[in-house]
Design a protein around this motif. Sequence first.
Motif, mmCIF file in Angstrom:
data_model
loop_
_atom_site.group_PDB
_atom_site.id
_atom_site.type_symbol
_atom_site.label_atom_id
_atom_site.label_comp_id
_atom_site.label_asym_id
_atom_site.label_seq_id
_atom_site.Cartn_x
_atom_site.Cartn_y
_atom_site.Cartn_z
ATOM 1 N N PHE A 72 0.820 -1.356 0.059
ATOM 2 C CA PHE A 72 0.115 0.051 0.128
ATOM 3 C C PHE A 72 0.958 1.284 0.084
ATOM 4 C CE2 PHE A 72 -1.865 3.389 2.545
ATOM 5 C CZ PHE A 72 -3.204 3.603 1.924
ATOM 6 N N LEU A 73 1.944 1.174 0.962
ATOM 7 C CA LEU A 73 2.686 2.413 0.837
ATOM 8 C C LEU A 73 3.550 2.697 -0.202
ATOM 9 C CD1 LEU A 73 3.984 2.399 4.676
ATOM 10 C CD2 LEU A 73 2.208 3.640 3.769
ATOM 11 N N ASN A 74 4.056 1.549 -0.832
ATOM 12 C CA ASN A 74 4.812 1.668 -1.976
ATOM 13 C C ASN A 74 3.906 2.238 -3.036
ATOM 14 O OD1 ASN A 74 5.915 -0.193 -4.617
ATOM 15 N ND2 ASN A 74 7.465 0.600 -2.936
ATOM 16 N N ASP A 105 11.900 -1.737 0.905
ATOM 17 C CA ASP A 105 12.307 -1.980 2.225
ATOM 18 C C ASP A 105 11.977 -0.825 3.014
ATOM 19 O OD1 ASP A 105 14.101 -0.365 0.578
ATOM 20 O OD2 ASP A 105 15.729 -0.504 2.068
ATOM 21 N N ALA A 106 12.029 0.290 2.891
ATOM 22 C CA ALA A 106 11.679 1.303 3.730
ATOM 23 C C ALA A 106 10.002 1.055 4.101
ATOM 24 C CB ALA A 106 11.649 2.674 3.000
ATOM 25 N N LEU A 144 9.672 -1.088 6.950
ATOM 26 C CA LEU A 144 10.364 -0.861 8.186
ATOM 27 C C LEU A 144 9.269 0.098 8.821
ATOM 28 C CD1 LEU A 144 13.944 0.420 7.424
ATOM 29 C CD2 LEU A 144 13.343 -1.273 8.927
ATOM 30 N N ILE A 145 8.632 0.896 7.784
ATOM 31 C CA ILE A 145 7.477 1.839 8.494
ATOM 32 C C ILE A 145 6.338 0.823 9.076
ATOM 33 C CG2 ILE A 145 5.506 3.221 7.672
ATOM 34 C CD1 ILE A 145 7.658 4.706 5.638
ATOM 35 N N VAL A 146 6.057 0.151 8.347
ATOM 36 C CA VAL A 146 4.845 -0.901 8.733
ATOM 37 C C VAL A 146 5.320 -1.611 10.161
ATOM 38 C CG1 VAL A 146 3.614 -3.093 8.383
ATOM 39 C CG2 VAL A 146 3.767 -1.373 6.593
ATOM 40 N N LYS A 147 6.420 -2.327 10.259
ATOM 41 C CA LYS A 147 6.968 -2.904 11.468
ATOM 42 C C LYS A 147 7.105 -1.716 12.761
ATOM 43 C CE LYS A 147 11.014 -5.320 13.204
ATOM 44 N NZ LYS A 147 12.267 -5.765 13.011
ATOM 45 N N LEU A 165 12.412 6.728 6.427
ATOM 46 C CA LEU A 165 11.856 8.135 5.890
ATOM 47 C C LEU A 165 12.321 8.717 4.778
ATOM 48 C CD1 LEU A 165 11.374 9.849 9.434
ATOM 49 C CD2 LEU A 165 9.731 8.717 7.920
ATOM 50 N N GLN A 166 13.590 8.497 4.361
ATOM 51 C CA GLN A 166 14.235 8.629 2.964
ATOM 52 C C GLN A 166 14.037 10.151 2.827
ATOM 53 O OE1 GLN A 166 12.427 6.194 0.125
ATOM 54 N NE2 GLN A 166 12.467 4.345 1.391
ATOM 55 N N ASN A 167 14.091 11.071 3.928
ATOM 56 C CA ASN A 167 14.083 12.433 3.507
ATOM 57 C C ASN A 167 12.603 13.012 3.087
ATOM 58 O OD1 ASN A 167 16.821 13.136 3.977
ATOM 59 N ND2 ASN A 167 17.178 12.357 2.398
ATOM 60 N N GLN A 168 11.596 12.189 3.677
ATOM 61 C CA GLN A 168 10.348 12.421 3.427
ATOM 62 C C GLN A 168 9.922 13.798 4.109
ATOM 63 O OE1 GLN A 168 7.394 10.654 2.078
ATOM 64 N NE2 GLN A 168 8.461 9.018 0.692
#
Length: 146
Positions: A48-50, A59-60, A63-66, A103-106
């Motif tokens: 969903f996030l992707n 992979d990010a 990590l967010i879901v976890k 977060l990759q600079n989100q």
Amino acid sequence: LAPMPRDVRTTAAAKNEYATIMAAPIQGDAPLVLDTTTCVPFAVTAEFLNERVPLMRKDAAELIVKSLINAGHLDTASRNLLEDPTKSNWRDVLKEECGDACLQNQILKQGHSPLAKALHRAWAFHEYCSEVIIIAVGFFERELVK
């Protein structure tokens, strides 16, 4: 009309408007539909996030879901949000739990964050959702192009 059922006030208003329009002696040529099944909550998964957040790596997203599960923001089985993301501390959780790795600079600023917009859609408590547009366009193509 396609309200989000979790938003009880807006859904009730949409139902009242629908009933008023359907009871009117004169209606337009296009049939009116009340759709209370399309704009429901979504599970917050890596997929969903992707799909919803531009440039989100898988992979990010994982990590967010976890991190959200560990912090009690997501149901462990359904992956549905347990708290309204407009009122919860999910931003702090992600900064602390996974930082730049997820977060990759989100941009996390309210009103400007693609991640926040995705979580708001998953929560499903606002006036509309974009998924209904596809259904509506298909409906009009079938019904009005005869």
